[in-house]
Design a protein around this motif. Structure first.
Motif, mmCIF file in Angstrom:
data_model
loop_
_atom_site.group_PDB
_atom_site.id
_atom_site.type_symbol
_atom_site.label_atom_id
_atom_site.label_comp_id
_atom_site.label_asym_id
_atom_site.label_seq_id
_atom_site.Cartn_x
_atom_site.Cartn_y
_atom_site.Cartn_z
ATOM 1 N N ARG A 149 0.863 -1.188 0.000
ATOM 2 C CA ARG A 149 0.000 0.000 0.000
ATOM 3 C C ARG A 149 0.897 1.235 0.000
ATOM 4 O O ARG A 149 1.652 1.464 0.941
ATOM 5 C CB ARG A 149 -0.903 -0.010 1.233
ATOM 6 C CG ARG A 149 -1.816 1.203 1.325
ATOM 7 C CD ARG A 149 -2.770 1.058 2.488
ATOM 8 N NE ARG A 149 -3.467 2.308 2.756
ATOM 9 C CZ ARG A 149 -3.448 2.958 3.897
ATOM 10 N NH1 ARG A 149 -2.735 2.463 4.923
ATOM 11 N NH2 ARG A 149 -4.104 4.082 4.062
ATOM 12 N N TYR A 165 -2.059 3.906 -4.239
ATOM 13 C CA TYR A 165 -2.299 2.662 -4.963
ATOM 14 C C TYR A 165 -1.820 1.470 -4.140
ATOM 15 O O TYR A 165 -1.167 1.628 -3.105
ATOM 16 C CB TYR A 165 -1.576 2.688 -6.316
ATOM 17 C CG TYR A 165 -0.078 2.934 -6.220
ATOM 18 C CD1 TYR A 165 0.832 1.879 -6.263
ATOM 19 C CD2 TYR A 165 0.438 4.222 -6.066
ATOM 20 C CE1 TYR A 165 2.197 2.096 -6.176
ATOM 21 C CE2 TYR A 165 1.801 4.453 -5.979
ATOM 22 C CZ TYR A 165 2.671 3.394 -6.030
ATOM 23 O OH TYR A 165 4.023 3.608 -5.930
ATOM 24 N N ARG A 171 -5.140 -1.995 -6.846
ATOM 25 C CA ARG A 171 -6.230 -1.085 -6.515
ATOM 26 C C ARG A 171 -5.725 0.355 -6.575
ATOM 27 O O ARG A 171 -4.727 0.702 -5.954
ATOM 28 C CB ARG A 171 -6.767 -1.382 -5.109
ATOM 29 C CG ARG A 171 -7.925 -0.484 -4.694
ATOM 30 C CD ARG A 171 -8.479 -0.918 -3.335
ATOM 31 N NE ARG A 171 -9.609 -0.098 -2.932
ATOM 32 C CZ ARG A 171 -9.505 1.030 -2.223
ATOM 33 N NH1 ARG A 171 -8.302 1.437 -1.818
ATOM 34 N NH2 ARG A 171 -10.560 1.734 -1.904
ATOM 35 N N SER A 173 -6.417 4.291 -5.787
ATOM 36 C CA SER A 173 -7.242 5.080 -4.869
ATOM 37 C C SER A 173 -7.372 6.546 -5.261
ATOM 38 O O SER A 173 -8.277 7.228 -4.790
ATOM 39 C CB SER A 173 -6.676 4.985 -3.449
ATOM 40 O OG SER A 173 -6.686 3.644 -3.001
ATOM 41 N N ARG A 196 -10.311 12.558 -8.111
ATOM 42 C CA ARG A 196 -11.458 12.400 -7.212
ATOM 43 C C ARG A 196 -12.485 13.511 -7.357
ATOM 44 O O ARG A 196 -13.661 13.326 -7.018
ATOM 45 C CB ARG A 196 -10.973 12.348 -5.761
ATOM 46 C CG ARG A 196 -10.122 11.137 -5.429
ATOM 47 C CD ARG A 196 -9.556 11.242 -4.027
ATOM 48 N NE ARG A 196 -8.760 10.083 -3.657
ATOM 49 C CZ ARG A 196 -8.016 10.026 -2.562
ATOM 50 N NH1 ARG A 196 -7.952 11.070 -1.735
ATOM 51 N NH2 ARG A 196 -7.319 8.942 -2.287
#
Length: 236
Positions: A149, A165, A171, A173, A196
């Protein structure tokens, strides 16, 4: 045809030098290609690259990918650490034919794009930084390179970008970036893309910074006006 040993050694040395040259064909820097109101931005730092696509008007984030790369003759081979479109395309590797001529880099993809290398503008915080911990640093657990992470901050030549990420699950983010200045202990971000919330584009954020060893101490107020203290560690 047979070669004498000294001549063979000479050819071998030339081959090694040629191989090294292939690995360093793309100089570090910021490269941009504008097509209408769509900007393609390529950030290169040694063997690491980030590729962004976003619209400038209206402000719209499109895509970001990044990771470690090598060059094999005229092909850029990238092992991705992050891919904002991973859920759609499942891509972890990229292979992109390229050519480079002085300050012009051409990615011979579909379609081909010509990138111009921007002027170098070195500042205090240039480099790659990984989020380590919340400050102050009083012995709490730190997030390191081995942690899948990650939150990376990439600063170079007056441009910044952060990416959150996970390297194992891929994943993604979020990310944001734009221009920045760092001088006299004041760090300022000018947002040009934000995955975002596109409405954040155009905002400027001011923080205080201090370099302590390999750490960047980043203090100020977050977007909600709350006190913030982050510590970022220089990525080796």
């Amino acid at each position: 045809m047979k070669y004498s040993k000294p001549r063979f050694i000479g050819y071998f040395i030339v081959f090694l030098l040629f191989t090294v040259a292939l690995q360093a064909q793309i100089p570090s820097g910021i490269y941009v290609s504008d097509t209408g109101n769509e900007r393609h931005e390529l950030k290169i730092d040694g063997d690491y690259m980030i590729y962004n696509i976003y619209k400038t008007s209206p402000a719209t984030f499109i895509k970001t990918v990044g990771g470690f790369f090598t060059t094999d003759s005229d092909v850029l081979k990238v092992t991705l650490e992050f891919n904002s479109d991973y859920e759609k395309d499942q891509l972890k590797q990229l292979e992109i034919p390229f050519t480079i001529d002085n300050e012009l880099l051409t990615l011979n993809d579909e379609p081909s794009l010509v990138f111009l290398k921007l002027e170098s503008l070195q500042q205090d915080l240039d480099g790659q930084w990984l989020f380590a911990t919340r400050g102050p640093d009083t012995g709490q657990e730190r997030r390191g390179e081995e942690n899948p992470r990650k939150t990376l901050k990439f600063l170079m030549d007056g441009h910044f970008q952060w990416i959150a990420y996970h390297t194992e699950t891929m994943r993604f983010s979020g990310t944001g970036g734009g221009s920045y200045t760092a001088e006299n202990g004041v760090y300022t971000e000018n947002i040009e893309f934000f995955s975002r919330d596109n409405s954040r584009v155009g905002a400027s954020l001011n923080f205080n910074y201090e370099i302590k060893g390999n750490d960047w101490h980043h203090t100020g107020k977050n977007s909600k006006g709350e006190p913030m203290y982050e510590i970022w560690a220089k990525r080796n």
